[in-house]
Design a protein around this motif. Sequence first.
Motif, mmCIF file in Angstrom:
data_model
loop_
_atom_site.group_PDB
_atom_site.id
_atom_site.type_symbol
_atom_site.label_atom_id
_atom_site.label_comp_id
_atom_site.label_asym_id
_atom_site.label_seq_id
_atom_site.Cartn_x
_atom_site.Cartn_y
_atom_site.Cartn_z
ATOM 1 N N THR A 10 61.345 57.817 18.023
ATOM 2 C CA THR A 10 62.122 57.950 19.320
ATOM 3 C C THR A 10 63.891 58.269 17.903
ATOM 4 N N THR A 11 64.205 59.211 18.707
ATOM 5 C CA THR A 11 65.323 59.877 17.993
ATOM 6 C C THR A 11 66.660 58.972 17.993
ATOM 7 N N TYR A 12 67.802 59.642 17.202
ATOM 8 C CA TYR A 12 69.149 58.646 17.538
ATOM 9 C C TYR A 12 69.938 59.041 17.597
ATOM 10 N N ARG A 24 63.512 51.010 12.003
ATOM 11 C CA ARG A 24 64.308 52.157 11.845
ATOM 12 C C ARG A 24 64.209 53.317 9.972
#
Length: 145
Positions: A10-12, A24
Motif C-alpha cells: 500500500t501507499t501512505y 512498512r
Amino acid sequence: TTTFTTFLCTTYGDDPTRYLIADRSIDCDSDIHKKYMVLSIIMIAVYPIGITTLYSYELYKHKDAIQAKDADRYDNADIQHIIFLWRDYRPEYWWFEIYECFRKLSFAGLLALPAFKPGGAAQLCFSMILAFVSSIMYTYQEPFD
C-alpha cells in the motif's frame, strides 16, 4: 498466510512508494522484495497447491479401498500410508480432506490476496460466506465417523 501477505502493499499519504503492509520498512518495488515475491509464488505452488494435489491423487487412487467395510479398510496395508487423510471420515466421504484443504486455503490464502483490504468489508463478507458454507457442509454432509 505469511506467504500470501508478501503481495499486500500500500501507499501512505502523498508518498508514491508502495510499502509492504506486514512490514512498512520494506519497499514493494525493491529488487529484494521482488525476489521474495518469486520465492512466495514457488512456495504457494509447492505447499498449498502441491500438497492438495498430492492428497487428491492419493485419495482418488485408493478410493475403492477407503470405501470398503471398516474392518477391511483399517487392515488394508495399501492405504495405511494415507490413513491420516481418511481415518476421521465415513467411508463415502473419502474426498472430504480435499475439501478441508481448499477450505483452509481459502481462509488462510484467499483472504490475504490484494483484492481484500485487510480488515475491509470485502474481506469480512467473504470470510462470513466461507464460514457459512463450511457450516452448511458440516451440518448436512455429516462426514465424520
